[in-house]
Structure formats: structure tokens, C-alpha cells
Scaffold this active site. Structure first.
Site, PDB file in Angstrom:
ATOM      1  N   SER A 257     -10.606   0.051   3.635  1.00 27.20           N
ATOM      2  CA  SER A 257      -9.845  -0.230   4.859  1.00 27.20           C
ATOM      3  C   SER A 257      -9.276   1.071   5.405  1.00 27.20           C
ATOM      4  CB  SER A 257      -8.680  -1.168   4.568  1.00 27.20           C
ATOM      5  OG  SER A 257      -9.162  -2.339   3.974  1.00 27.20           O
TER       6      SER A 257
ATOM      7  N   GLU B 185      -4.498   4.245   6.507  1.00 31.59           N
ATOM      8  CA  GLU B 185      -4.232   4.026   5.079  1.00 31.59           C
ATOM      9  C   GLU B 185      -4.650   5.198   4.175  1.00 31.59           C
ATOM     10  OE1 GLU B 185      -4.940   0.062   3.220  1.00 31.59           O
ATOM     11  OE2 GLU B 185      -6.115   1.217   1.782  1.00 31.59           O
TER      12      GLU B 185
ATOM     13  N   ARG C  57       0.838  -1.215   0.000  1.00 25.68           N
ATOM     14  CA  ARG C  57       0.000   0.000   0.000  1.00 25.68           C
ATOM     15  C   ARG C  57       0.869   1.261   0.000  1.00 25.68           C
ATOM     16  NH1 ARG C  57      -2.890  -3.764  -0.682  1.00 25.68           N
ATOM     17  NH2 ARG C  57      -4.640  -4.437   0.620  1.00 25.68           N
TER      18      ARG C  57
HETATM   19  P1  FAD Z   1      -8.329   9.525  -4.573  1.00 23.49           P
HETATM   20  O1  FAD Z   1      -8.941   9.128  -3.288  1.00 23.49           O
HETATM   21  O2  FAD Z   1      -8.999  10.569  -5.377  1.00 23.49           O
HETATM   22  O3  FAD Z   1      -6.831   9.984  -4.304  1.00 23.49           O
HETATM   23  C1  FAD Z   1      -5.985   9.203  -3.518  1.00 23.49           C
HETATM   24  C2  FAD Z   1      -4.592   9.842  -3.500  1.00 23.49           C
HETATM   25  O4  FAD Z   1      -4.024   9.804  -4.804  1.00 23.49           O
HETATM   26  C3  FAD Z   1      -4.606  11.325  -3.115  1.00 23.49           C
HETATM   27  O5  FAD Z   1      -3.409  11.586  -2.411  1.00 23.49           O
HETATM   28  C4  FAD Z   1      -4.583  12.054  -4.441  1.00 23.49           C
HETATM   29  O6  FAD Z   1      -3.966  13.321  -4.356  1.00 23.49           O
HETATM   30  C5  FAD Z   1      -3.739  11.118  -5.281  1.00 23.49           C
HETATM   31  N1  FAD Z   1      -4.065  11.106  -6.712  1.00 23.49           N
HETATM   32  C6  FAD Z   1      -5.252  10.758  -7.279  1.00 23.49           C
HETATM   33  N2  FAD Z   1      -5.133  10.764  -8.618  1.00 23.49           N
HETATM   34  C7  FAD Z   1      -3.853  11.138  -8.893  1.00 23.49           C
HETATM   35  C8  FAD Z   1      -3.114  11.320 -10.102  1.00 23.49           C
HETATM   36  N3  FAD Z   1      -3.642  11.089 -11.307  1.00 23.49           N
HETATM   37  N4  FAD Z   1      -1.822  11.725 -10.007  1.00 23.49           N
HETATM   38  C9  FAD Z   1      -1.236  11.945  -8.797  1.00 23.49           C
HETATM   39  N5  FAD Z   1      -1.890  11.772  -7.623  1.00 23.49           N
HETATM   40  C10 FAD Z   1      -3.182  11.366  -7.686  1.00 23.49           C
HETATM   41  N6  FAD Z   1      -7.673   0.045  -2.027  1.00 23.49           N
HETATM   42  C11 FAD Z   1      -6.916  -1.048  -2.232  1.00 23.49           C
HETATM   43  O7  FAD Z   1      -5.697  -0.958  -2.390  1.00 23.49           O
HETATM   44  N7  FAD Z   1      -7.476  -2.293  -2.271  1.00 23.49           N
HETATM   45  C12 FAD Z   1      -8.794  -2.496  -2.116  1.00 23.49           C
HETATM   46  O8  FAD Z   1      -9.261  -3.619  -2.169  1.00 23.49           O
HETATM   47  C13 FAD Z   1      -9.620  -1.345  -1.876  1.00 23.49           C
HETATM   48  N8  FAD Z   1     -10.947  -1.493  -1.651  1.00 23.49           N
HETATM   49  C14 FAD Z   1     -11.717  -0.400  -1.393  1.00 23.49           C
HETATM   50  C15 FAD Z   1     -13.072  -0.581  -1.166  1.00 23.49           C
HETATM   51  C16 FAD Z   1     -13.899   0.514  -0.916  1.00 23.49           C
HETATM   52  C17 FAD Z   1     -15.377   0.286  -0.653  1.00 23.49           C
HETATM   53  C18 FAD Z   1     -13.345   1.822  -0.907  1.00 23.49           C
HETATM   54  C19 FAD Z   1     -14.228   3.013  -0.684  1.00 23.49           C
HETATM   55  C20 FAD Z   1     -11.982   2.007  -1.138  1.00 23.49           C
HETATM   56  C21 FAD Z   1     -11.147   0.900  -1.372  1.00 23.49           C
HETATM   57  N9  FAD Z   1      -9.780   1.036  -1.602  1.00 23.49           N
HETATM   58  C22 FAD Z   1      -9.008  -0.075  -1.851  1.00 23.49           C
HETATM   59  C23 FAD Z   1      -9.146   2.373  -1.575  1.00 23.49           C
HETATM   60  C24 FAD Z   1      -9.257   3.146  -2.922  1.00 23.49           C
HETATM   61  O9  FAD Z   1     -10.314   2.663  -3.700  1.00 23.49           O
HETATM   62  C25 FAD Z   1      -7.980   3.053  -3.745  1.00 23.49           C
HETATM   63  O10 FAD Z   1      -6.884   3.531  -3.008  1.00 23.49           O
HETATM   64  C26 FAD Z   1      -8.066   3.827  -5.062  1.00 23.49           C
HETATM   65  O11 FAD Z   1      -6.940   3.576  -5.854  1.00 23.49           O
HETATM   66  C27 FAD Z   1      -8.220   5.332  -4.861  1.00 23.49           C
HETATM   67  O12 FAD Z   1      -8.499   5.909  -6.117  1.00 23.49           O
HETATM   68  P2  FAD Z   1      -9.155   7.335  -6.234  1.00 23.49           P
HETATM   69  O13 FAD Z   1      -9.146   7.704  -7.691  1.00 23.49           O
HETATM   70  O14 FAD Z   1     -10.462   7.374  -5.577  1.00 23.49           O
HETATM   71  O15 FAD Z   1      -8.076   8.211  -5.460  1.00 23.49           O
HETATM   72  P1  NAP Z   2     -10.052 -11.123   4.539  1.00 24.63           P
HETATM   73  O1  NAP Z   2     -10.199 -12.027   3.380  1.00 24.63           O
HETATM   74  O2  NAP Z   2     -11.057 -11.145   5.644  1.00 24.63           O
HETATM   75  O3  NAP Z   2      -8.600 -11.314   5.181  1.00 24.63           O
HETATM   76  C1  NAP Z   2      -8.214 -10.551   6.333  1.00 24.63           C
HETATM   77  C2  NAP Z   2      -6.780 -10.114   6.131  1.00 24.63           C
HETATM   78  O4  NAP Z   2      -5.948 -11.258   6.127  1.00 24.63           O
HETATM   79  C3  NAP Z   2      -6.621  -9.400   4.821  1.00 24.63           C
HETATM   80  O5  NAP Z   2      -6.420  -8.066   5.120  1.00 24.63           O
HETATM   81  C4  NAP Z   2      -5.446 -10.056   4.130  1.00 24.63           C
HETATM   82  O6  NAP Z   2      -4.335  -9.195   3.973  1.00 24.63           O
HETATM   83  C5  NAP Z   2      -5.039 -11.201   5.035  1.00 24.63           C
HETATM   84  N1  NAP Z   2      -5.091 -12.483   4.301  1.00 24.63           N
HETATM   85  C6  NAP Z   2      -6.175 -13.271   4.102  1.00 24.63           C
HETATM   86  N2  NAP Z   2      -5.817 -14.395   3.422  1.00 24.63           N
HETATM   87  C7  NAP Z   2      -4.496 -14.296   3.195  1.00 24.63           C
HETATM   88  C8  NAP Z   2      -3.553 -15.124   2.518  1.00 24.63           C
HETATM   89  N3  NAP Z   2      -3.897 -16.303   1.972  1.00 24.63           N
HETATM   90  N4  NAP Z   2      -2.273 -14.688   2.438  1.00 24.63           N
HETATM   91  C9  NAP Z   2      -1.896 -13.518   2.978  1.00 24.63           C
HETATM   92  N5  NAP Z   2      -2.761 -12.681   3.612  1.00 24.63           N
HETATM   93  C10 NAP Z   2      -4.036 -13.065   3.727  1.00 24.63           C
HETATM   94  O7  NAP Z   2      -9.936  -9.608   4.007  1.00 24.63           O
HETATM   95  P2  NAP Z   2     -11.067  -8.616   3.509  1.00 24.63           P
HETATM   96  O8  NAP Z   2     -11.123  -7.478   4.423  1.00 24.63           O
HETATM   97  O9  NAP Z   2     -12.322  -9.365   3.168  1.00 24.63           O
HETATM   98  O10 NAP Z   2     -10.420  -8.067   2.162  1.00 24.63           O
HETATM   99  C11 NAP Z   2     -10.184  -8.941   1.077  1.00 24.63           C
HETATM  100  C12 NAP Z   2      -9.076  -8.374   0.222  1.00 24.63           C
HETATM  101  O11 NAP Z   2      -9.473  -7.105  -0.328  1.00 24.63           O
HETATM  102  C13 NAP Z   2      -7.785  -8.112   1.002  1.00 24.63           C
HETATM  103  O12 NAP Z   2      -6.697  -8.393   0.172  1.00 24.63           O
HETATM  104  C14 NAP Z   2      -7.848  -6.641   1.322  1.00 24.63           C
HETATM  105  O13 NAP Z   2      -6.565  -6.049   1.425  1.00 24.63           O
HETATM  106  C15 NAP Z   2      -8.600  -6.074   0.110  1.00 24.63           C
HETATM  107  N6  NAP Z   2      -9.363  -4.888   0.519  1.00 24.63           N
HETATM  108  C16 NAP Z   2      -8.684  -3.722   0.645  1.00 24.63           C
HETATM  109  C17 NAP Z   2      -9.364  -2.565   0.998  1.00 24.63           C
HETATM  110  C18 NAP Z   2      -8.628  -1.253   1.085  1.00 24.63           C
HETATM  111  O14 NAP Z   2      -9.267  -0.218   1.180  1.00 24.63           O
HETATM  112  N7  NAP Z   2      -7.317  -1.251   1.080  1.00 24.63           N
HETATM  113  C19 NAP Z   2     -10.730  -2.587   1.233  1.00 24.63           C
HETATM  114  C20 NAP Z   2     -11.377  -3.817   1.128  1.00 24.63           C
HETATM  115  C21 NAP Z   2     -10.688  -4.964   0.759  1.00 24.63           C
HETATM  116  P3  NAP Z   2      -4.140  -8.137   2.752  1.00 24.63           P
HETATM  117  O15 NAP Z   2      -5.013  -6.985   3.096  1.00 24.63           O
HETATM  118  O16 NAP Z   2      -2.684  -7.816   2.848  1.00 24.63           O
HETATM  119  O17 NAP Z   2      -4.508  -8.798   1.485  1.00 24.63           O
END
Ligand code: FAD
Ligand code: NAP
Length: 339
Positions: A239, A335, A166
Site C-alpha cells: 500500500s 506509507e 501503521r
Molecule cells: P524495510 O523496507 O527494509 O525498512 C522499513 C523501515 O524500517 C526503514 O525506515 C528502515 O530503516 C527501518 N528498519 C528496517 N529494519 C530495521 C531494524 N532492524 N531496526 C531499525 N529500523 C529498521 N505492511 C503492512 O503493514 N501490512 C501489509 O499487509 C503489508 N503488505 C505488503 C505487501 C507487499 C506486496 C509489499 C511489497 C509490502 C507490504 N507491506 C505491508 C509493507 C512492508 O512489507 C512492511 O512494512 C515490512 O514490515 C517492511 O519490512 P522490511 O524488512 O522490508 O523493511
Molecule cells: P480490502 O479487504 O479490500 O479492504 C479495503 C480497506 O478497508 C482496507 O484497507 C481495510 O483497512 C478496510 N477494511 C476492510 N474490512 C474491514 C473491516 N471489517 N473492519 C475495518 N476495516 C476494514 O483491503 P486489501 O487492500 O485487500 O488489504 C487487505 C488487508 O491487508 C488490509 O488489512 C490491508 O491493510 C493489508 N495490506 C496492507 C498492505 C500494506 O502495504 N500496508 C498491503 C496489502 C495489504 P486496513 O488497511 O486498516 O485493514
């Protein structure tokens, strides 16, 4: 085309938390020329400039005394195709999930585990988005960004981006680079990543014995729709905390006290703990203080039940951090980007 600047608009519909805040100035850049126009205007007027995509990884704790620039550059294309490996490129403003679906429609695998993540292509490298064992670094082929200070265009390779969990160079050098377009190396016969238990279970429930990339995408969508709040219905930024990495002996000590501890080996003598499990164990799941709350199906997600302010959501996050540190000796890192 020429940039349209709006003064003092609400940002409520531009952040997935649905927090009420205003920007001193707002514009949407639809191509590189408009991005440059915005940079010149901000420099001329002494305005700070803050780029956004879909606002799904942002917590706005107040009004933004800046030009908030929505990166709305659109377009996607195939750059090369050797019959097996295909390099595709998308502009920063392309919405992420429709882009993933487009790659799958071309018969290309690699992004299926990243289905249904909100936001834009341009923001995806910022935190090296990841889900279900795949991060964009695994299929990353390069990106083009504009350096704000010099106006210079630069191509970044995988190594240049210094992607981490991340994390990336762009997150660490916040404000320096504007990402214009991103390239991915996909495959007609991609190896599927099915390590995560819930993904395998969902595929089994779908009756998929030999899943395709599209089956995996459908499975990921089904799990996410069930477990995660839809920002259109309940404000959230996914998250709220990163999963902490702790020394293996710390995890071993915790396991003695908490036999159900969810932990995964993370290399270099470290273990990744599931932050959501720690928060749930501490009793926060479903907690609500006014309109700021913790999601009742996934404790890692903070939610806005209606009128929570960014400051209230941040205060709740701080209370959770303090409680987790006191109970488990574990520091949780926020995050989303807090503005
Ligand atoms: P924004 O929120 O608009 O911006 C995020 C950051 O990036 C800010 O600092 C902004 O200044 C910068 N930025 C945006 N666009 C640019 C650009 N073109 N150039 C330079 N800087 C820029 N994230 C995960 O990693 N995994 C997931 O599974 C995941 N699941 C999610 C589920 C939900 C329900 C929600 C609400 C969010 C989730 N996220 C997840 C977080 C989010 O969706 C991601 O981080 C996504 O990439 C953000 O994109 P955005 O366009 O909305 O960015
Ligand atoms: P989950 O499946 O309930 O698992 C809980 C956590 O355990 C996850 O965060 C994941 O880490 C870790 N995990 C589970 N299985 C694993 C494996 N086989 N090996 C290594 N790590 C494992 O998680 P969840 O909340 O439903 O999310 C599912 C996936 O979507 C995850 O990868 C999560 O990161 C991603 N997600 C991200 C966001 C966001 O905003 N960043 C939001 C929703 C979902 P990791 O997170 O490192 O994968």
C-alpha cells in the site's frame, strides 16, 4: 565475525520497488557485534547510517550517501511456555513470513492474519504491521533495540513502543533505534479474527466451517497472492498510502455524493476511508505514466513496470494526492519510508 564493507553497490535488489540506486557503502550485520562495528565505523568516518531489512517499505528517490546496513541477524526461539501462552523471540533479520509459518508449525496462533507480508521481523514494529484486522501490537511481548548515539541496549514494553495505525515510536524517531530482536505472546488456543469479509469468503470457499489458525493463514495467502503484485515480478512496496481517518460528518457528506463509499467506524467520532477505493473512484486504477503505474487489481499499490525511478514514482504519488484532495477533500499520507 567481521563486517565486510562494499563501496558503491547497487541497491536495486535490496528494495522491493526494484528502483535503481546506489549506496556509498553497504554491509550486512549478522549479529550484535557486527551492528556495533558498523556504528563505530560510521562514526569514525562521518558516514550517515541507514538500516534496512527486506526493503519492502522503502522508496529510494536517489543514491544514498550513507552506510546502508542490512540487518541480517538470524535466529528464533521459544522463551517461555505455560502450556497455553507461549512467548517466542526472533532476531531482526528473520524473514517475516517464514517466521509466521514457524509459529504456526509450533501450534501457535496469533500471527496468522499477518501471513505473506514481505520484509523482516526487525522492521515489523516500525510501522506496527497490520492486515485483516490484526496488528503486531495485539500479540507484542517486547523488543530489544540499540540506541545508536549511546550504544545502550534497551528493552521496550508494549506501552514504550507507542504503537498506532501503521506507526510507532521507532518510525517517529527514525534513525534513533536499531531493533535487534522482537518477542511475541502467542497462544495454543488463539481466538481467530475473521472480521474482514474477503477472509470469511475465502475460508468458506476452502470449505472451512471451523477454521484453525493454519486455515486462516492459507486463506490470507490465497487472497494476497490473487490481489497483490509479487515484488519479484512487478516492483512495489505494498500500500502506498495509509487509509485516511476523517471526521464522521465529512464521511457522511461524501456518502451523499458517493453512495458506494467504503468506510469503517474508527472511534472518537472518526471514520476510516479505504484509500484504495478513493483512488479507484478517481480513475487511477491501472494508470501508467512511463514505467510508474497504479496496480490494476488494487489501486492503493504503486508499481514499477521496469525502469521507473524513485522520483517518477514519487511524482505520480503527488499527482494522486492532489487529485484525491481536490475531489474528496481528503489528504492521503504516504506509507513507505521515502529516502
Ligand atoms: P524495510 O523496507 O527494509 O525498512 C522499513 C523501515 O524500517 C526503514 O525506515 C528502515 O530503516 C527501518 N528498519 C528496517 N529494519 C530495521 C531494524 N532492524 N531496526 C531499525 N529500523 C529498521 N505492511 C503492512 O503493514 N501490512 C501489509 O499487509 C503489508 N503488505 C505488503 C505487501 C507487499 C506486496 C509489499 C511489497 C509490502 C507490504 N507491506 C505491508 C509493507 C512492508 O512489507 C512492511 O512494512 C515490512 O514490515 C517492511 O519490512 P522490511 O524488512 O522490508 O523493511
Ligand atoms: P480490502 O479487504 O479490500 O479492504 C479495503 C480497506 O478497508 C482496507 O484497507 C481495510 O483497512 C478496510 N477494511 C476492510 N474490512 C474491514 C473491516 N471489517 N473492519 C475495518 N476495516 C476494514 O483491503 P486489501 O487492500 O485487500 O488489504 C487487505 C488487508 O491487508 C488490509 O488489512 C490491508 O491493510 C493489508 N495490506 C496492507 C498492505 C500494506 O502495504 N500496508 C498491503 C496489502 C495489504 P486496513 O488497511 O486498516 O485493514
Amino acid at each position: 565475525m567481521s563486517l565486510t564493507i562494499t563501496a558503491n553497490p547497487s541497491l536495486q535488489s535490496y528494495n522491493s520497488f526494484g528502483v535503481a540506486a546506489r549506496a556509498a557503502h553497504f554491509a550486512e550485520a549478522r549479529d550484535e557485534a557486527e551492528v556495533r562495528e558498523a556504528l563505530a565505523l560510521a562514526a569514525r568516518n562521518g558516514w550517515a547510517l541507514r538500516p534496512i531489512g527486506g526493503g519492502s517499505n522503502l522508496l529510494l528517490t536517489g543514491d544514498q550517501d550513507a552506510l546502508v546496513l542490512r540487518m541480517a541477524l538470524m535466529g528464533k526461539r521459544v522463551l517461555s511456555d505455560d502450556g497455553e501462552t507461549v512467548v517466542v523471540e526472533a532476531e531482526a533479520g528473520e524473514p517475516w513470513h517464514p517466521f509466521v509459518l514457524w509459529t504456526l508449525e509450533q501450534g501457535l496462533g496469533g500471527l496468522e492474519n499477518l501471513s505473506l507480508i514481505p520484509g523482516t521481523v526487525g522492521a515489523a514494529p516500525m510501522q506496527n504491521i497490520g492486515a485483516y484486522g490484526v496488528e503486531i501490537k495485539d500479540v507484542f511481548a517486547g523488543l530489544t533495540a540499540l540506541e545508536r548515539q549511546s550504544g545502550e541496549l534497551r528493552d521496550f514494553s508494549l506501552a514504550d513502543c507507542a504503537f498506532g495505525y501503521r506507526d510507532s515510536l521507532f518510525k517517529r524517531q527514525a534513525g534513533r533505534w536499531l531493533i535487534l530482536r522482537v518477542r511475541f505472546r502467542l497462544s495454543r488456543h488463539a481466538e481467530l479474527r475473521l472480521d474482514y469479509g474477503p477472509l470469511r469468503q475465502q475460508l468458506a470457499a476452502q470449505g472451512c466451517e471451523a477454521p484453525t489458525a493454519r486455515d486462516v493463514s492459507r486463506a490470507v495467502c490465497a487472497i494476497r497472492s490473487e490481489k497483490l503484485p509479487d515484488p519479484a515480478v512487478l516492483g512495489n512496496a505494498g500500500s502506498f498510502f495509509k487509509n485516511p481517518l476523517v471526521p464522521a460528518d465529512h464521511a457522511a457528506r461524501l456518502r451523499v455524493q458517493y453512495p458506494g463509499l467504503v468506510a469503517y467506524p474508527a472511534g472518537e467520532g472518526r471514520v476510516k476511508l479505504a484509500a484504495g477505493w478513493l483512488i479507484e473512484q478517481a480513475g487511477w486504477k491501472g494508470y501508467r505514466d512511463g514505467d510508474a503505474g497504479v496496480h490494476d487489481k488494487q489501486a492503493l499499490v504503486l508499481v514499477n513496470h521496469g525502469r521507473a525511478t524513485g522520483a517518477e514514482l514519487l511524482a505520480l504519488a503527488r499527482r494522486i494526492q492532489a487529485d484525491i484532495a481536490a475531489r474528496f477533500g481528503v489528504e492521503l499520507e504516504i506509507e513507505p519510508n521515502v529516502w
